[in-house]
Design an enzyme around this catalytic site. Sequence first.
Site, PDB file in Angstrom:
ATOM      1  N   ILE A 231      41.361  54.895   7.046  1.00  0.00           N
ATOM      2  CA  ILE A 231      42.421  55.166   6.065  1.00  0.00           C
ATOM      3  C   ILE A 231      43.769  54.715   6.622  1.00  0.00           C
ATOM      4  CG2 ILE A 231      43.562  56.959   4.694  1.00  0.00           C
ATOM      5  CD1 ILE A 231      40.918  58.593   4.964  1.00  0.00           C
TER       6      ILE A 231
ATOM      7  N   THR B 241      42.012  67.153   4.903  1.00  0.00           N
ATOM      8  CA  THR B 241      40.787  66.941   4.135  1.00  0.00           C
ATOM      9  C   THR B 241      40.484  68.135   3.227  1.00  0.00           C
ATOM     10  OG1 THR B 241      38.378  66.829   4.419  1.00  0.00           O
ATOM     11  CG2 THR B 241      39.589  67.829   6.211  1.00  0.00           C
ATOM     12  N   ASP B 242      39.710  67.878   2.179  1.00  0.00           N
ATOM     13  CA  ASP B 242      39.272  68.984   1.303  1.00  0.00           C
ATOM     14  C   ASP B 242      38.231  69.861   1.997  1.00  0.00           C
ATOM     15  OD1 ASP B 242      37.105  67.218   1.278  1.00  0.00           O
ATOM     16  OD2 ASP B 242      36.874  67.202  -0.905  1.00  0.00           O
ATOM     17  N   GLU B 243      37.680  69.390   3.142  1.00  0.00           N
ATOM     18  CA  GLU B 243      36.602  70.151   3.792  1.00  0.00           C
ATOM     19  C   GLU B 243      37.097  71.480   4.358  1.00  0.00           C
ATOM     20  OE1 GLU B 243      33.832  67.754   6.044  1.00  0.00           O
ATOM     21  OE2 GLU B 243      34.376  65.965   4.910  1.00  0.00           O
TER      22      GLU B 243
ATOM     23  N   TYR C  10      34.345  70.019  12.693  1.00  0.00           N
ATOM     24  CA  TYR C  10      35.363  69.085  12.185  1.00  0.00           C
ATOM     25  C   TYR C  10      36.323  69.813  11.235  1.00  0.00           C
ATOM     26  CZ  TYR C  10      37.434  65.680   8.961  1.00  0.00           C
ATOM     27  OH  TYR C  10      38.312  64.981   8.166  1.00  0.00           O
TER      28      TYR C  10
ATOM     29  N   SER D 193      38.530  72.369  12.854  1.00  0.00           N
ATOM     30  CA  SER D 193      39.655  71.811  13.628  1.00  0.00           C
ATOM     31  C   SER D 193      40.752  71.291  12.693  1.00  0.00           C
ATOM     32  CB  SER D 193      39.171  70.708  14.583  1.00  0.00           C
ATOM     33  OG  SER D 193      38.709  69.587  13.853  1.00  0.00           O
ATOM     34  N   LYS D 194      40.365  70.716  11.561  1.00  0.00           N
ATOM     35  CA  LYS D 194      41.381  70.243  10.604  1.00  0.00           C
ATOM     36  C   LYS D 194      42.111  71.450   9.973  1.00  0.00           C
ATOM     37  CE  LYS D 194      42.233  66.585   9.380  1.00  0.00           C
ATOM     38  NZ  LYS D 194      43.138  65.514   9.895  1.00  0.00           N
TER      39      LYS D 194
HETATM   40  P1  NAD Z   1      38.809  57.235  11.450  1.00  0.00           P
HETATM   41  O1  NAD Z   1      37.872  57.984  12.351  1.00  0.00           O
HETATM   42  O2  NAD Z   1      38.344  56.000  10.772  1.00  0.00           O
HETATM   43  O3  NAD Z   1      40.138  56.858  12.245  1.00  0.00           O
HETATM   44  C1  NAD Z   1      40.765  57.749  13.140  1.00  0.00           C
HETATM   45  C2  NAD Z   1      41.763  56.943  13.964  1.00  0.00           C
HETATM   46  O4  NAD Z   1      42.436  57.866  14.847  1.00  0.00           O
HETATM   47  C3  NAD Z   1      41.106  55.873  14.848  1.00  0.00           C
HETATM   48  O5  NAD Z   1      41.844  54.668  14.763  1.00  0.00           O
HETATM   49  C4  NAD Z   1      41.199  56.458  16.258  1.00  0.00           C
HETATM   50  O6  NAD Z   1      41.300  55.488  17.272  1.00  0.00           O
HETATM   51  C5  NAD Z   1      42.474  57.287  16.149  1.00  0.00           C
HETATM   52  N1  NAD Z   1      42.502  58.379  17.135  1.00  0.00           N
HETATM   53  C6  NAD Z   1      41.522  59.282  17.396  1.00  0.00           C
HETATM   54  N2  NAD Z   1      41.907  60.084  18.406  1.00  0.00           N
HETATM   55  C7  NAD Z   1      43.163  59.721  18.752  1.00  0.00           C
HETATM   56  C8  NAD Z   1      44.105  60.183  19.731  1.00  0.00           C
HETATM   57  N3  NAD Z   1      43.798  61.210  20.546  1.00  0.00           N
HETATM   58  N4  NAD Z   1      45.294  59.560  19.827  1.00  0.00           N
HETATM   59  C9  NAD Z   1      45.614  58.510  19.015  1.00  0.00           C
HETATM   60  N5  NAD Z   1      44.753  58.017  18.080  1.00  0.00           N
HETATM   61  C10 NAD Z   1      43.551  58.621  17.953  1.00  0.00           C
HETATM   62  O7  NAD Z   1      39.301  58.343  10.386  1.00  0.00           O
HETATM   63  P2  NAD Z   1      39.656  58.176   8.843  1.00  0.00           P
HETATM   64  O8  NAD Z   1      38.432  58.336   8.052  1.00  0.00           O
HETATM   65  O9  NAD Z   1      40.516  56.996   8.664  1.00  0.00           O
HETATM   66  O10 NAD Z   1      40.535  59.501   8.628  1.00  0.00           O
HETATM   67  C11 NAD Z   1      41.937  59.492   8.869  1.00  0.00           C
HETATM   68  C12 NAD Z   1      42.492  60.871   8.574  1.00  0.00           C
HETATM   69  O11 NAD Z   1      42.225  61.227   7.224  1.00  0.00           O
HETATM   70  C13 NAD Z   1      41.869  61.977   9.434  1.00  0.00           C
HETATM   71  O12 NAD Z   1      42.885  62.873   9.792  1.00  0.00           O
HETATM   72  C14 NAD Z   1      40.852  62.614   8.506  1.00  0.00           C
HETATM   73  O13 NAD Z   1      40.669  63.981   8.833  1.00  0.00           O
HETATM   74  C15 NAD Z   1      41.533  62.459   7.157  1.00  0.00           C
HETATM   75  N6  NAD Z   1      40.630  62.380   5.988  1.00  0.00           N
HETATM   76  C16 NAD Z   1      39.579  61.511   5.979  1.00  0.00           C
HETATM   77  C17 NAD Z   1      38.762  61.412   4.850  1.00  0.00           C
HETATM   78  C18 NAD Z   1      37.608  60.416   4.770  1.00  0.00           C
HETATM   79  O14 NAD Z   1      36.864  60.423   3.785  1.00  0.00           O
HETATM   80  N7  NAD Z   1      37.426  59.529   5.730  1.00  0.00           N
HETATM   81  C19 NAD Z   1      39.019  62.220   3.744  1.00  0.00           C
HETATM   82  C20 NAD Z   1      40.107  63.106   3.801  1.00  0.00           C
HETATM   83  C21 NAD Z   1      40.908  63.170   4.912  1.00  0.00           C
HETATM   84  P1  TYD Z   2      29.772  61.649   5.365  1.00  0.00           P
HETATM   85  O1  TYD Z   2      30.044  60.237   4.963  1.00  0.00           O
HETATM   86  O2  TYD Z   2      29.437  61.939   6.796  1.00  0.00           O
HETATM   87  O3  TYD Z   2      31.037  62.519   4.891  1.00  0.00           O
HETATM   88  P2  TYD Z   2      31.239  64.137   4.871  1.00  0.00           P
HETATM   89  O4  TYD Z   2      30.180  64.797   5.637  1.00  0.00           O
HETATM   90  O5  TYD Z   2      32.570  64.269   5.541  1.00  0.00           O
HETATM   91  O6  TYD Z   2      31.246  64.507   3.429  1.00  0.00           O
HETATM   92  O7  TYD Z   2      28.593  62.196   4.474  1.00  0.00           O
HETATM   93  C1  TYD Z   2      28.663  62.203   3.054  1.00  0.00           C
HETATM   94  C2  TYD Z   2      27.420  62.913   2.532  1.00  0.00           C
HETATM   95  O8  TYD Z   2      26.274  62.109   2.865  1.00  0.00           O
HETATM   96  C3  TYD Z   2      27.188  64.274   3.188  1.00  0.00           C
HETATM   97  O9  TYD Z   2      26.664  65.173   2.210  1.00  0.00           O
HETATM   98  C4  TYD Z   2      26.138  63.996   4.254  1.00  0.00           C
HETATM   99  C5  TYD Z   2      25.319  62.848   3.661  1.00  0.00           C
HETATM  100  N1  TYD Z   2      24.745  61.910   4.671  1.00  0.00           N
HETATM  101  C6  TYD Z   2      23.372  61.634   4.647  1.00  0.00           C
HETATM  102  O10 TYD Z   2      22.618  62.144   3.800  1.00  0.00           O
HETATM  103  N2  TYD Z   2      22.881  60.782   5.599  1.00  0.00           N
HETATM  104  C7  TYD Z   2      23.654  60.195   6.554  1.00  0.00           C
HETATM  105  O11 TYD Z   2      23.132  59.436   7.417  1.00  0.00           O
HETATM  106  C8  TYD Z   2      25.057  60.470   6.545  1.00  0.00           C
HETATM  107  C9  TYD Z   2      25.979  59.852   7.575  1.00  0.00           C
HETATM  108  C10 TYD Z   2      25.564  61.338   5.580  1.00  0.00           C
END
Ligand code: NAD
Ligand code: TYD
Length: 349
Positions: A13, A131-133, A156, A159-160
Amino acid sequence: MKNILVTGGAGFIGSHVVRLFVNNYPNYNIINLDVLTYAGNLANLKDIEHKPNYTFVKADICDYQNMVKIFSEFSIDAVIHLAAESHVDRSIKDPFSFAKTNIMGTLSLLEAAKQQWDGNFTGKLFYHVSTDEVYGTLGDDGLFTETTPYDPHSPYSASKASSDHFVRAFQDTYGLPTVISNCSNNYGSYQFPEKLIPLFIHNISSNKPLPVYGKGENIRDWLFVEDHARAIDTIFHKGKRGDTYNIGGFNEWRNIDVIKVLIRTVDRLLGRKKGQSLDLITYVNDRPGHDYRYAIDSSKLKDELGWEPSLQFQEGIEKTVQWYLNNEAWVLNITSGSYQQYYKDMYGK
Ligand code: NAD
Ligand code: TYD
C-alpha cells in the site's frame, strides 16, 4: 513546501501512496522511510524514484534515536505511517516481531514527532494507517463502524489495535494532531504473494495447489489498493484532527467465491479451458483464531469527506490478474530466497 514522511513506502500500500503523493503534489517533499524487510521492495517505485520531490531513507522505525535525527534532518511536517508487519499467518508464528514493529515502532515515531514539533502543532499531522481487523469478527449481519469496540483476535490485529491506542493517547495527552483510518482487505499490484489474492493468482498460473483454509466460507470486504491510496489522500488533506475514518468497498465476498473468480480470470487470460484450474482447490487446516467476517461501513468517509471507491470488483480483479501475469519477473524475484523457506514451513511443500 511540505516535508512528508511516509513510512513503509516500499511495501504494497505504501508504494501506491508514495506514487500518488509524488505525482500529484510536486510542492511536497516525500521522504519514504523503509527498512526493507522481505515485504519491502524498491522495485515497486521504479517509475518515480528519480523525481526531484522523492527521497528514500533506509531506516528502522524502532530505532528511536535515528527517528529523532531523521525528523530533524528533513524538518518533517507530517507523517503517513504505514510501516508494519502485516501478515496474520506470520504473526501466529512470530508474535514478538509484530509487537516490536507495530507497537514499539509506532511509539518511537510518535515520540520523535512530539519531540520535533515541540508543542508547535500548526500545520502538523501524524496520520496512522490501520486495519479493520482491530474490530474483531462479525457474524452474518452488521458492519464495523468507527464506534465498534476493539476486539482483536490475532497477534497482528492485537498489535495494530495497540498502536491505534497509542496514537489516540498521544492526541489526548500531548495534543499531537493525529488521524487514524481503518481499512478493509486491499488487493492490486505490488502485493507480496503471501496474501490470498496474489498468492492464488501465482499458484493458478503455475498449476500449484490452492490452500483454502477451513471451508473457504470466511468473508472479507475487498478494496482496490489505488482506491485506498486516494482515501488516504482525502483523509490526509480533509480529515478532522483526532478523528477516525473507516475505509471499505461495500464489497463482501466469501473466500471460495473470490478464488473461483480468480480461477475463471486466470484461465481465460491464459487461454486455458474454462474451469481447468478448479482441481487445484485444496482444503487445508483452518487458520487458528480465523475471523469469520469483516465488513466495513465507510459512509462517514463518504458523507463527511466525499470519498467513494472508484472500481467495481470484477474490473479491479481483471486489472490485478493482468498485472501479475504481465509482471512474472517481479513475482519470481521476490518469491525466491527466504520466501521459499516460509512457503515450505507454512504449507508443507
Ligand atoms: P506490507 O507488508 O506490504 O509493507 C510493509 C512495509 O513496511 C514494507 O515495505 C516493510 O519493509 C516496511 N517495514 C516493516 N517493518 C519496518 C520497520 N521496522 N521499519 C521501517 N519499515 C518497516 O504491508 P501493506 O499491506 O502495504 O500494509 C501497509 C499498512 O496498511 C500496514 O500498517 C497495515 O497494517 C495496513 N493495512 C493493510 C491492509 C491490507 O489489506 N494489506 C488493509 C488495511 C490496513
Ligand atoms: P489474507 O490475504 O492473509 O488477509 P487477512 O487474513 O488479513 O484477511 O487472507 C484473506 C482470507 O483468505 C482469510 O480469510 C484467510 C484466507 N486464506 C486462505 O484461505 N488461504 C491462504 O493461503 C491465505 C494466505 C489466506
